[in-house]
Design an enzyme around this catalytic site. Structure first.
Site, short mmCIF file in Angstrom:
data_model
loop_
_atom_site.label_atom_id
_atom_site.label_comp_id
_atom_site.label_asym_id
_atom_site.label_seq_id
_atom_site.Cartn_x
_atom_site.Cartn_y
_atom_site.Cartn_z
N GLU A 142 -48.70 35.93 79.26
CA GLU A 142 -47.65 36.12 78.25
C GLU A 142 -48.29 36.85 77.07
O GLU A 142 -49.03 36.24 76.30
CB GLU A 142 -47.18 34.72 77.85
CG GLU A 142 -45.96 34.62 77.01
CD GLU A 142 -44.72 35.13 77.72
OE1 GLU A 142 -44.23 36.17 77.27
OE2 GLU A 142 -44.26 34.49 78.68
N ARG B 74 -42.84 22.26 75.65
CA ARG B 74 -41.67 22.58 74.79
C ARG B 74 -40.92 21.32 74.38
O ARG B 74 -40.52 21.19 73.23
CB ARG B 74 -40.73 23.54 75.53
CG ARG B 74 -41.33 24.92 75.71
CD ARG B 74 -40.40 25.99 75.18
NE ARG B 74 -41.03 27.29 75.27
CZ ARG B 74 -40.46 28.35 75.84
NH1 ARG B 74 -39.26 28.25 76.36
NH2 ARG B 74 -41.10 29.52 75.84
N GLU C 38 -35.10 26.89 74.41
CA GLU C 38 -34.90 26.69 75.85
C GLU C 38 -36.04 25.82 76.37
O GLU C 38 -37.20 26.19 76.25
CB GLU C 38 -34.92 28.05 76.57
CG GLU C 38 -34.76 27.93 78.07
CD GLU C 38 -35.44 29.05 78.83
OE1 GLU C 38 -35.17 30.23 78.57
OE2 GLU C 38 -36.27 28.71 79.72
N SER D 78 -34.82 25.53 82.82
CA SER D 78 -33.99 26.55 83.44
C SER D 78 -33.95 26.27 84.94
O SER D 78 -34.95 25.85 85.51
CB SER D 78 -34.66 27.90 83.15
OG SER D 78 -34.02 28.92 83.82
N ARG E 41 -43.78 29.70 70.52
CA ARG E 41 -43.25 28.94 71.67
C ARG E 41 -43.79 29.38 73.03
O ARG E 41 -43.37 28.88 74.06
CB ARG E 41 -41.74 28.98 71.67
CG ARG E 41 -41.20 30.37 71.76
CD ARG E 41 -39.73 30.38 71.41
NE ARG E 41 -39.21 31.68 71.74
CZ ARG E 41 -38.09 31.90 72.38
NH1 ARG E 41 -37.35 30.89 72.78
NH2 ARG E 41 -37.68 33.10 72.61
N HIS E 42 -44.71 30.36 73.02
CA HIS E 42 -45.31 30.81 74.29
C HIS E 42 -46.79 30.50 74.33
O HIS E 42 -47.51 30.77 73.36
CB HIS E 42 -45.12 32.33 74.46
CG HIS E 42 -43.73 32.72 74.76
ND1 HIS E 42 -42.89 33.25 73.83
CD2 HIS E 42 -43.02 32.64 75.90
CE1 HIS E 42 -41.70 33.49 74.38
NE2 HIS E 42 -41.75 33.12 75.64
N ARG F 220 -48.92 31.93 82.79
CA ARG F 220 -48.17 33.18 82.57
C ARG F 220 -48.98 34.09 81.65
O ARG F 220 -49.35 33.66 80.55
CB ARG F 220 -46.82 32.91 81.91
CG ARG F 220 -45.99 31.86 82.61
CD ARG F 220 -44.79 32.44 83.32
NE ARG F 220 -44.17 31.42 84.14
CZ ARG F 220 -42.89 31.09 84.11
NH1 ARG F 220 -42.08 31.73 83.29
NH2 ARG F 220 -42.41 30.16 84.91
#
Ligand code: AMO
Length: 383
Positions: free
Chosen positions: A163, A357, A306, A309, A169-170, A161
């Site tokens: 990002e 994560r 999170e 998902s 957290r990314h 990603r």
């Protein structure tokens, strides 16, 4: 007695050099390990350069950027290696839990013509004379495998990603554990399986690490309580903004995590019944005709982060192509994906879980980057 020449050699030899030593091991009261090695032959295989850019046995810690710049030396520290031992046990546990439930492990392409998780985080790649993208998720392929009749699949693979946010957290390259299941009756079938798989994996991980007296064994929770299903509206009330229909930010997630643990005694919790206005995933998400205001999508939180998902997918091709058009996608750009829906497609759904994560939360470390050997982020492409 050892030859005094060895003392001179070892006193002069830089730390972290690699040597081959032949000799006799004897019990010793004086040594920390209870044994001493008396060399009869020593061969220096490689001499380390001096000075070391990063201490390996020093008590003083270096900041994370310095550690990551010199990651090979950093990884020599037993406390750092321990993160990857934990990670390997967690991965083995997930593989076993899925396989035991009849899921087939698959590997899908990472060079794609189209993304499905939103254009903003796509990495373009020059693919000979065409433009391609690095996979953000195996999403479309795991659905295609439902069309192939595989019924239950999982994949553990890198996802990419672009990002731009520099957060703890990314990362731009992460390991995604994806699963997809056919013939589901609704999102609860997915949640029940995900909960079971996590419970089993962490129970095994805890047992294995406890037996080895591993430093991370104590931090692995014993999952005695069921994972609560917290409706979006309840979480909004906890945050003091009932009915706001606003997605949760980092701070909101932390508040929800603390409250969920207090009320239900579980560090894991599902956030369910997202309003369509807040979380209507891209075209592939199932549209809830019975209640168009709510999606079947859910998130799984762990200690306020999170980690997964997922939800049920749209398996009706007419609805799927409508969603594509409404979302600004051209169905003509997805011929292989759509073909999977044209000749019989079971109702299905699945989820994506970030391995980095979950490992991060299990270690309690400050930054997700520590859970990857050679992390990638907005600024880091080396080593
Ligand atoms: P989503 O985009 O929510 O869903 O991603 C699923 C999980 O992947 C992890 N994750 C990340 N981890 C670290 N750094 C990042 N930049 C990052 N981005 C995502 C998170 C997240 O919960 N196709 C859907 C899944 C599905 O519906 O099956 C998807 O990709 O843990």
């Amino acid at each position: 007695m050892a030859d005094p020449a060895w003392f001179a050699l070892f006193a002069e030899l830089p730390r972290e050099s690699v040597v081959e030593v032949e000799g006799t091991v004897r019990r010793s009261e004086k040594s920390n390990r209870g044994v001493e090695l008396f060399p009869s032959a020593v061969r220096v295989i490689t001499r380390s350069e001096v000075p070391l850019p990063l201490g390996v046995v020093d008590k003083v810690g270096a900041d994370l950027d310095t550690r990551l710049d010199h990651r090979v030396l950093d990884l020599r520290k037993p406390a750092v290696r321990a993160i990857f031992e934990l990670r390997a046990v967690v991965l083995a546990g997930f593989r076993r839990a899925f396989t035991d439930r009849g899921f087939l492990e698959v590997e899908t392409p990472k060079l794609l013509r189209q993304g499905a998780e939103g254009g903003a985080t796509l990495f373009p790649v020059q693919y000979f004379d065409q433009r391609a993208f690095l996979a953000q998720s195996p999403q479309l392929y795991k659905q295609m495998l439902m069309g192939a009749g595989f019924e239950r699949v999982f994949e553990i693979a890198p996802a990419f990603r672009a990002e731009p946010s520099d957060t703890v957290r990314h990362i731009t390259e992460f390991t995604s554990l994806d699963a997809e299941m056919a013939y589901i009756d609704g999102p609860e079938d997915l949640r029940a399986t995900l909960e079971e798989v996590i419970r089993e994996t962490l129970t095994r991980t805890k047992a294995e690490l406890t037996e080895k007296d591993h430093p991370f064994a104590g931090g692995i929770p014993e999952l005695t309580a069921p994972f609560p299903r917290i409706p979006f509206e309840t979480a909004e009330e906890w945050l003091g903004r009932p009915g706001a229909e606003q997605d949760f930010g980092t701070e909101d997630e932390k508040v929800i995590g603390v409250r969920a643990e207090k009320e239900y005694g579980s560090p894991f919790y599902f956030l369910v019944d997202y309003p369509t206005a807040v979380k209507l995933h891209t075209f592939y998400a199932w549209r809830n005709d019975a209640n168009p205001r709510k999606t079947g999508y859910f998130d799984l939180g762990f200690h306020g982060i999170e980690i997964a998902s997922g939800g049920p997918r749209e398996h009706r091709i007419d609805r799927l192509t409508e969603n594509m058009t409404a979302g600004g996608f051209d169905p003509k750009d997805f011929p292989g994906y759509l073909e999977a829906f044209r000749f019989g497609m079971a109702p299905h759904g699945g989820w994506g879980l970030g391995i980095d994560r979950i490992v991060w939360m299990l270690t309690g470390l400050p930054n997700i980057r520590e859970t990857r050997l050679f992390p990638r982020d907005r600024y880091r492409l080396d080593p």
